[in-house]
Enzyme design. Structure first.
Site, PDB file in Angstrom:
ATOM      1  N   HIS A 185       2.355  -3.449   3.623  1.00  0.00           N
ATOM      2  CA  HIS A 185       1.485  -3.941   2.591  1.00  0.00           C
ATOM      3  C   HIS A 185       1.381  -3.274   1.226  1.00  0.00           C
ATOM      4  O   HIS A 185       1.109  -3.805   0.291  1.00  0.00           O
ATOM      5  CB  HIS A 185       0.069  -3.905   3.049  1.00  0.00           C
ATOM      6  CG  HIS A 185      -0.457  -4.791   4.278  1.00  0.00           C
ATOM      7  ND1 HIS A 185      -0.310  -4.430   5.466  1.00  0.00           N
ATOM      8  CD2 HIS A 185      -0.786  -5.987   4.119  1.00  0.00           C
ATOM      9  CE1 HIS A 185      -0.452  -5.313   6.462  1.00  0.00           C
ATOM     10  NE2 HIS A 185      -1.136  -6.608   5.737  1.00  0.00           N
ATOM     11  N   ASP A 255       6.024 -13.342   6.528  1.00  0.00           N
ATOM     12  CA  ASP A 255       4.588 -12.521   6.412  1.00  0.00           C
ATOM     13  C   ASP A 255       4.423 -12.600   4.840  1.00  0.00           C
ATOM     14  O   ASP A 255       4.678 -13.251   3.940  1.00  0.00           O
ATOM     15  CB  ASP A 255       4.787 -10.891   6.634  1.00  0.00           C
ATOM     16  CG  ASP A 255       3.459 -10.446   6.881  1.00  0.00           C
ATOM     17  OD1 ASP A 255       2.277 -10.871   6.764  1.00  0.00           O
ATOM     18  OD2 ASP A 255       3.498  -9.008   7.609  1.00  0.00           O
TER      19      ASP A 255
END
Length: 343
Positions: A185, A255
């Site tokens: 992230h 993702d």
């Protein structure tokens, strides 16, 4: 084809708890395949059902998929008081073999019951990354075990529980995020483990679950596969490893494009993922300005990717008969007998 018949190869997030006029207008011009819901989109069961209905009406497809991340433990978009809490994967993985498999199935079946009640039909679960000591805790207790065989068995039980409840599972994060020393992230993880080690550990659950309908890629560089690109954007990694060595022929979804492991504009990130062999891109922020730029740049879902989606969607059947109260009681009894505490 009308826009309702020609979705773009992307799943997107939404800004709020109802569909905005801007989202409606954008979806009319460049409809995504479906949407993914987050905590910001969720208040009550009635509100979520209404939002799901709004989305499908705006997309003009009653079967447009609505996705969510509902794993149990710390990754749960549906939470008390309106929805029950569930156990982290590690809690289930610490049970004895047969009890663990039964608990994984029961928990997934209960989650599917929650989701289908709301009209949600794709769950980004289970996480079949292995637990690796010393790695970043972004996976942590989301992993069932450090034992690849156990992860494969429990991942299959969870997938089968979701499918029995009429919800499509998404195995993640292919080919294994558990060894990463960084959180994708916020940074690009680089895994330098040799190929032989990865094949004996991280890759095992994904190879064992290659028959599942959908898998999510990891934004991780595996130097033994492709030292230049994260797997999500690696043509060699997807062709040789994912489709080849691991034998996965289901829908491959990236993702989230917004994760800082990736670089470039969102359109460039999406293009690199789709060009590498992902079937779908995933954009989660729900920001209309980002989607306004991104969606028109995404190609239509067609060719092999469309064929794979149709096969995956065909596995989204009706929920089988199910005694919810008995299942929850059995799940809690199994976990309590293992001494692993409360959900």
């Amino acid at each position: 084809m009308s826009s309702a018949e020609a979705p773009r190869a992307i799943v997107v997030g939404l800004a709020g708890k109802t569909l905005s006029a801007g989202e409606r207008a954008l979806f009319a011009k460049a409809p995504p395949l479906g949407v993914i819901l987050f905590a910001r989109n969720i208040e009550t069961p009635e509100q979520v059902r209404a939002l799901v209905a709004e989305v499908r009406a705006a997309l003009g497809r009653a079967d447009a998929p609505v996705w969510i991340d509902q794993e149990g433990g710390r990754v749960a978009r549906l939470r008390p008081p309106h929805w029950p809490a569930y156990y982290p994967a590690r809690t289930i993985g610490l049970l004895d073999g047969g009890a663990a498999q039964r608990a994984a199935w029961l928990q997934a079946r209960l989650i599917a019951d929650d989701l289908r009640d709301l009209g949600i039909d794709v769950d980004c679960h289970p996480c079949v990354d292995i637990s690796v000591q010393g790695a970043h805790d972004v996976i942590g207790d989301r992993a069932f075990s450090a034992d690849p065989g156990a992860v494969a068995d429990l991942g299959r039980a969870a997938c089968e529980g979701l499918l029995a409840g009429g919800v499509l599972p998404v195995i993640k994060h292919l080919p294994g995020h558990g060894r990463a020393l960084a959180d994708s992230h916020v940074a690009l993880p680089v895994v330098d483990a040799p190929l032989a080690l990865l094949e004996a550990t991280d890759f095992v659950p994904f190879a064992a679950l290659s028959d599942m309908p959908i898998a999510m890629t990891a934004h991780v560089v595996y130097t033994a596969i492709d030292a230049a690109c994260p797997l999500t954007q690696s043509p060699d990694g997807i062709a040789d490893l994912v489709r080849g060595r691991l034998g996965f022929d289901g829908v491959l979804v990236s993702d989230d494009l917004n994760m800082q492991a990736l670089t470039g504009t969102l359109a460039e990130r999406a293009a690199a993922a789709l060009d590498a062999g992902c079937d779908l891109a995933l954009h989660c922020s729900g920001r209309l300005d980002e989607m306004t730029d991104l969606l028109p740049a995404i190609p239509l879902l067609d060719g092999d990717a469309l064929a794979r989606w149709k096969i995956a969607a065909s596995r989204r059947g009706p929920a089988l008969p199910f005694d919810r109260a008995a299942a929850r009681a059995e799940l809690d009894t199994l976990v309590a007998a293992g001494g692993e505490g409360e959900a």
